[in-house]
Design a protein around this motif. Structure first.
Motif, PDB file in Angstrom:
ATOM      1  N   LEU A 135     103.828  25.548  75.038  1.00 56.60           N
ATOM      2  CA  LEU A 135     104.423  24.987  73.830  1.00 56.60           C
ATOM      3  C   LEU A 135     103.337  24.378  72.947  1.00 56.60           C
ATOM      4  O   LEU A 135     102.306  23.916  73.463  1.00 56.60           O
ATOM      5  CB  LEU A 135     105.441  23.903  74.190  1.00 56.60           C
ATOM      6  N   PRO A 136     103.549  24.349  71.643  1.00 58.63           N
ATOM      7  CA  PRO A 136     102.582  23.679  70.762  1.00 58.63           C
ATOM      8  C   PRO A 136     102.742  22.172  70.853  1.00 58.63           C
ATOM      9  O   PRO A 136     103.854  21.658  71.006  1.00 58.63           O
ATOM     10  CB  PRO A 136     102.957  24.202  69.373  1.00 58.63           C
ATOM     11  N   GLY A 137     101.632  21.464  70.774  1.00 58.03           N
ATOM     12  CA  GLY A 137     101.652  20.002  70.831  1.00 58.03           C
ATOM     13  C   GLY A 137     100.764  19.415  69.757  1.00 58.03           C
ATOM     14  O   GLY A 137      99.977  20.120  69.117  1.00 58.03           O
ATOM     15  N   ARG A 138     100.894  18.110  69.573  1.00 55.88           N
ATOM     16  CA  ARG A 138     100.109  17.400  68.577  1.00 55.88           C
ATOM     17  C   ARG A 138      99.463  16.180  69.225  1.00 55.88           C
ATOM     18  O   ARG A 138     100.123  15.430  69.938  1.00 55.88           O
ATOM     19  CB  ARG A 138     101.006  16.975  67.421  1.00 55.88           C
ATOM     20  N   LEU A 139      98.157  16.010  69.005  1.00 54.51           N
ATOM     21  CA  LEU A 139      97.433  14.879  69.564  1.00 54.51           C
ATOM     22  C   LEU A 139      97.551  13.668  68.647  1.00 54.51           C
ATOM     23  O   LEU A 139      97.462  13.798  67.423  1.00 54.51           O
ATOM     24  CB  LEU A 139      95.952  15.227  69.751  1.00 54.51           C
ATOM     25  N   GLU A 140      97.743  12.506  69.263  1.00 51.53           N
ATOM     26  CA  GLU A 140      97.770  11.256  68.514  1.00 51.53           C
ATOM     27  C   GLU A 140      96.965  10.216  69.298  1.00 51.53           C
ATOM     28  O   GLU A 140      96.881  10.275  70.525  1.00 51.53           O
ATOM     29  CB  GLU A 140      99.209  10.753  68.320  1.00 51.53           C
ATOM     30  N   ALA A 141      96.385   9.269  68.561  1.00 47.84           N
ATOM     31  CA  ALA A 141      95.660   8.183  69.220  1.00 47.84           C
ATOM     32  C   ALA A 141      96.626   7.351  70.062  1.00 47.84           C
ATOM     33  O   ALA A 141      97.790   7.152  69.676  1.00 47.84           O
ATOM     34  CB  ALA A 141      94.980   7.308  68.182  1.00 47.84           C
ATOM     35  N   TYR A 142      96.139   6.877  71.209  1.00 48.87           N
ATOM     36  CA  TYR A 142      97.011   6.092  72.074  1.00 48.87           C
ATOM     37  C   TYR A 142      97.399   4.783  71.395  1.00 48.87           C
ATOM     38  O   TYR A 142      98.518   4.303  71.540  1.00 48.87           O
ATOM     39  CB  TYR A 142      96.323   5.823  73.408  1.00 48.87           C
ATOM     40  N   TYR A 143      96.448   4.171  70.675  1.00 47.52           N
ATOM     41  CA  TYR A 143      96.733   3.002  69.849  1.00 47.52           C
ATOM     42  C   TYR A 143      96.251   3.311  68.434  1.00 47.52           C
ATOM     43  O   TYR A 143      95.120   3.751  68.242  1.00 47.52           O
ATOM     44  CB  TYR A 143      96.033   1.746  70.367  1.00 47.52           C
ATOM     45  N   ARG A 144      97.096   3.048  67.464  1.00 44.41           N
ATOM     46  CA  ARG A 144      96.760   3.319  66.060  1.00 44.41           C
ATOM     47  C   ARG A 144      97.329   2.205  65.193  1.00 44.41           C
ATOM     48  O   ARG A 144      98.521   1.910  65.262  1.00 44.41           O
ATOM     49  CB  ARG A 144      97.327   4.663  65.621  1.00 44.41           C
ATOM     50  N   ALA A 145      96.467   1.563  64.393  1.00 48.97           N
ATOM     51  CA  ALA A 145      96.899   0.418  63.596  1.00 48.97           C
ATOM     52  C   ALA A 145      96.513   0.611  62.137  1.00 48.97           C
ATOM     53  O   ALA A 145      95.325   0.550  61.796  1.00 48.97           O
ATOM     54  CB  ALA A 145      96.284  -0.873  64.135  1.00 48.97           C
ATOM     55  N   PRO A 146      97.480   0.851  61.253  1.00 52.61           N
ATOM     56  CA  PRO A 146      97.183   0.805  59.815  1.00 52.61           C
ATOM     57  C   PRO A 146      96.953  -0.648  59.398  1.00 52.61           C
ATOM     58  O   PRO A 146      97.737  -1.539  59.738  1.00 52.61           O
ATOM     59  CB  PRO A 146      98.453   1.374  59.166  1.00 52.61           C
ATOM     60  N   ILE A 147      95.881  -0.908  58.678  1.00 52.34           N
ATOM     61  CA  ILE A 147      95.514  -2.265  58.280  1.00 52.34           C
ATOM     62  C   ILE A 147      95.919  -2.491  56.825  1.00 52.34           C
ATOM     63  O   ILE A 147      95.388  -1.844  55.915  1.00 52.34           O
ATOM     64  CB  ILE A 147      94.000  -2.511  58.449  1.00 52.34           C
TER      65      ILE A 147
END
Length: 398
Positions: free
Chosen positions: A71-83
């Motif tokens: 299946l296709p997947g998408r990587l994301e950061a484990y922690y992500r904070a918009p400042i």
């Protein structure tokens, strides 16, 4: 006379010859009629035989050792904070651009907020004034208390002065809280990093107008911890029970065609998206080397744990019409029997079935047009009990 003497004999011979000739003629006629009848019977038999269709059959293949799904997947950061900024003003300076590695607590930008500075000065002045008023009220109350014994002041006045002092102290506390609030806001003029990570976005520059809050525009910075990544996969509903929490998965990336990365299923949304009919699952992927980038595409191969072994048939065996999705099977009496089936996976040439047939059903590979339940068919080629198995196929591309 001799001629007259031989005449009866000749007539007798002619009679015998005529009789024999008649018998022969009758036999020839009878033989011809019988031959035509035999030929007609053979023709009828051949016609009947030609009317019976010849079909090829297979037995459903149930030999599955290690079923997987791609299946296709998408990587994301484990922690992500918009400042976002907590104060309004103008950006005075910034010190971390995209790709920069930052530490928790590090100052990466500073905002110039003259309005906030003036509000803080006014709040401090108000606090000073309130404190002075409170001190005066307290001194007046203490002096009035010394005159109680001489009956120069009444208890009513003492009570009024005590209430006034309480009001003044409350005003001091209020002004003090306002000063502390503004001082806390002034501390947000310096933009700091919440955790160790990488600056993955910067959408501001020196002199830019900064609005407090997160609803007026994009984040000033985005900080991501990419030492560990989350992989999000949308799993079709019928495969969800076969993918357990803690199951292992293999990740492949377009930028690393010869490498694979191990991931683990961490969580499931436990709900089905109405629009897509899929369940979102989250996998954890170690990225200590920082080789993989959040936001990237990944191919995720997940192992399927099944309670029963699924059956495979050729895709050409499926029949779809007003009666629904069915396959044609051949019974022990060589007559056609249709069975309704449900599909678990479409593997291209092969179809994995969820239900409808058993492992000993003889399935017609390519049902001829117009075939119906109960039609007599002839099984091609194989001896009874010997049919060709469908080749096994374990993976499906997402």
């Amino acid at each position: 006379m001799p001629t007259e003497h031989n005449s009866p004999v000749s007539r007798r011979k002619l009679s015998i010859f005529g009789l024999v000739a008649g018998i022969v003629a009758v036999m020839v006629v009878v033989t011809g009629i019988k031959a035509r009848e035999d030929s007609s019977a053979k023709l009828r038999e051949w016609t009947v035989n030609q009317a019976i269709p010849t079909v090829a059959v297979v037995l459903p293949d149930a030999k599955v050792l290690d079923a997987t799904i791609d299946l296709p997947g998408r990587l994301e950061a484990y922690y992500r904070a918009p400042i976002f900024a907590r104060v309004s003003g103008y950006l005075k300076s910034w010190s971390a651009d995209i790709g920069a590695k930052v530490k928790a607590g590090q100052v990466i930008a500073e905002i110039e907020a003259p309005d906030l500075d003036q509000q803080l000065l006014q709040a401090r002045a108000d606090l000073t004034s309130q404190e002075a008023s409170a001190r005066l009220s307290e001194a007046t109350l203490n002096r009035r208390k010394t005159l109680i014994a001489s009956n120069f002041v009444s208890m009513q006045e003492i009570d009024e002065r005590s209430a006034d002092l309480s009001n003044k102290k409350a005003a001091v506390n209020s002004s003090q809280a306002n000063v502390e609030r503004l001082e806390a806001l002034a501390g947000y003029k310096k933009i700091t990093v919440p955790f160790d990570g990488v600056v993955t976005a910067r959408d501001t520059d020196v002199g830019a107008l900064i609005n407090a809050g997160g609803g007026a525009g994009p984040a000033m910075f985005v900080i991501s911890d990419i030492k560990k990544l989350r992989v999000y996969v949308n799993v079709p509903q019928n495969y969800v029970p076969a993918i357990k929490i803690g199951a292992k998965a293999v990740i492949t990336m377009p930028e690393y065609p010869t490498r694979t990365f191990a991931a683990t299923v961490e969580a499931s949304s436990q709900s089905v998206d109405v629009a897509s009919g899929t369940t979102r699952m989250q996998l954890a992927l170690d990225n200590a080397g920082g080789e993989l980038m959040p936001g990237g595409y990944a191919n995720v191969r997940m192992s399927l744990q099944r309670d029963t072994v699924p059956l495979h048939i050729p895709a050409s065996a499926l029949i779809f019409n007003q009666s629904g999705l069915r396959v044609a099977t051949v019974g022990s009496d060589d007559k056609v029997l249709f069975k309704a089936v449900t599909i678990a996976r479409d593997l291209g040439r092969d179809i994995e079935l969820a239900s409808g047939i058993s492992a000993d059903d003889r399935v017609i590979v390519a049902p001829p047009d117009g075939i119906a339940d109960g039609d007599q068919v002839r099984v091609a080629g194989a001896k009874p009990g010997k049919t060709e198995k469908v080749s096994e196929k374990l993976d499906v591309k997402g």
